[in-house]
Design a protein around this motif. Structure first.
Motif, PDB file in Angstrom:
ATOM      1  N   ARG A   1      10.580  44.828  21.468  1.00 52.06           N
ATOM      2  CA  ARG A   1       9.977  45.708  20.462  1.00 52.06           C
ATOM      3  C   ARG A   1       9.749  47.100  21.029  1.00 52.06           C
ATOM      4  O   ARG A   1      10.058  48.109  20.384  1.00 52.06           O
ATOM      5  CB  ARG A   1       8.643  45.124  19.997  1.00 52.06           C
ATOM      6  N   LEU A   2       9.205  47.161  22.243  1.00 49.23           N
ATOM      7  CA  LEU A   2       8.937  48.452  22.884  1.00 49.23           C
ATOM      8  C   LEU A   2      10.234  49.244  23.041  1.00 49.23           C
ATOM      9  O   LEU A   2      10.319  50.412  22.636  1.00 49.23           O
ATOM     10  CB  LEU A   2       8.293  48.227  24.254  1.00 49.23           C
TER      11      LEU A   2
ATOM     12  N   GLY B   1      12.074  49.922  19.628  1.00 50.27           N
ATOM     13  CA  GLY B   1      11.344  50.956  18.884  1.00 50.27           C
ATOM     14  C   GLY B   1      11.574  52.330  19.491  1.00 50.27           C
ATOM     15  O   GLY B   1      11.822  53.308  18.777  1.00 50.27           O
ATOM     16  N   ALA B   2      11.519  52.400  20.828  1.00 50.23           N
ATOM     17  CA  ALA B   2      11.753  53.679  21.508  1.00 50.23           C
ATOM     18  C   ALA B   2      13.173  54.173  21.238  1.00 50.23           C
ATOM     19  O   ALA B   2      13.396  55.375  21.022  1.00 50.23           O
ATOM     20  CB  ALA B   2      11.503  53.527  23.007  1.00 50.23           C
TER      21      ALA B   2
ATOM     22  N   GLY C   1       7.696  50.611  18.593  1.00 49.81           N
ATOM     23  CA  GLY C   1       7.627  50.851  20.031  1.00 49.81           C
ATOM     24  C   GLY C   1       6.264  51.307  20.513  1.00 49.81           C
ATOM     25  O   GLY C   1       6.104  51.694  21.664  1.00 49.81           O
TER      26      GLY C   1
ATOM     27  N   ALA D   1       9.638  53.356  27.947  1.00 48.60           N
ATOM     28  CA  ALA D   1       9.861  53.838  26.582  1.00 48.60           C
ATOM     29  C   ALA D   1      10.346  55.284  26.594  1.00 48.60           C
ATOM     30  O   ALA D   1      11.259  55.655  25.846  1.00 48.60           O
ATOM     31  CB  ALA D   1       8.576  53.714  25.770  1.00 48.60           C
TER      32      ALA D   1
END
Lengths: 145, 144
Positions: free
Chosen positions: B84-85, B88-89, A102, A124
């Motif tokens: 992905r961002l 992943g977060a 991320g 995020a």
């Protein structure tokens, strides 16, 4: 497990974290994201020269070393880690893999990214805050606890 | 070495800020994330202190063509939201919620958190290495 509400100390400490991020950006033009600084050391990347490695190591030396000074001159900060070894390993694997996938963690996305009004970082931060809160809810209120 | 000193100072200030703010204490982090329990909102104040000060630094930097001790600013280059961002977060958040450690506080607490911080960081580095291995193209034979 309950902790005391510390608005002033947290605001002050937060200001120090923000000042550190500002210092790194104004002096070196780098984002103070811990997972990125750490990941850039090992993965090397495309631009891994000597100075690329040097500033990362220097930042990490300050990050690890200054608390040693704090312990020596001021005292042990209150700390409580309830997690056992299995949980710590699982958590560490998820944090390591997730922050690289991320592209950031609490510092890079949560502080620097939000300060730069980056849409990616705002998204995020909302996502990791949400999954973290859900995880705590499940582990504390639905199972065992 | 002009790049080492500001990096060392920034790291030290960052580490002390983590301690002073309470962010280096996993119990406090988990109490912040535990909205349904005895909620401790302190960490919102950490963000509230950090973000405006950092934003001021980024705003000041806009007046300059280059940073003070480096040839150019190195902003993140990725744009747009992708799986992905967000994935992943999401994974990071689960790990953060399990132990109360994120990367900075785990490193900063080497001085006082003992083997638990070391174990967490060892696993974290392994997770980072696993990502590096998976995301890199298959390691072929020696380059031409």
């Amino acid at each position: 497990m309950s902790t005391h509400f510390t608005p002033l100390a947290s605001l002050l400490g937060g200001g120090m974290i923000g000042a550190a991020a500002a210092l790194l950006w104004l002096s070196l033009g780098r984002i103070a994201g811990i997972s990125g600084i750490l990941g850039g050391l090992s993965s090397g990347g495309l631009s891994s020269g000597g100075s690329e490695r040097a500033w990362r190591l220097a930042f990490l030396a300050g990050l690890i070393g200054a608390p040693l000074g704090y312990v020596a001159f001021i005292g042990m900060p209150g700390t409580e880690i309830a997690a056992g070894p299995v949980t710590l390993v699982l958590a560490g694997l998820l944090v390591g893999f997730g922050t690289r996938l991320g592209s950031g963690c609490t510092s890079g996305h949560g502080v620097c990214g939000i300060a730069r009004l980056s849409p990616r970082s705002i998204a995020a931060t909302l996502v990791f805050m949400a999954t973290a809160a859900i995880t705590v809810f499940i582990t504390r209120h639905l199972t065992g606890g | 070495m002009p790049t080492i000193l500001p990096a060392l100072a920034a790291g030290a200030l960052f580490g002390l800020g983590l301690i002073v703010s309470g962010m280096a204490n996993p119990a406090k982090v988990l109490a912040f994330l535990d909205i349904a329990g005895e909620w401790d909102p302190s960490l919102a104040f950490v963000m509230g202190g950090a973000i405006p000060v950092a934003a001021l630094g980024f705003a000041l930097a806009k007046r300059r063509a280059a940073p003070l001790c480096a040839p150019a600013f190195s902003p993140p280059t990725k744009q747009g939201l992708d799986a992905r961002l967000l994935g992943g977060a999401a994974l990071f958040g689960i790990g953060w919620g399990l132990a109360g450690f994120c990367p900075g506080p785990a490193l900063a607490s080497f001085a006082f958190a003992g083997w638990k911080a070391l174990l967490f960081v060892a696993a974290m580095l392994l997770g980072m290495a696993a990502f590096g291995r998976l995301s890199r193209p298959a390691p072929g034979p020696a380059p031409r």
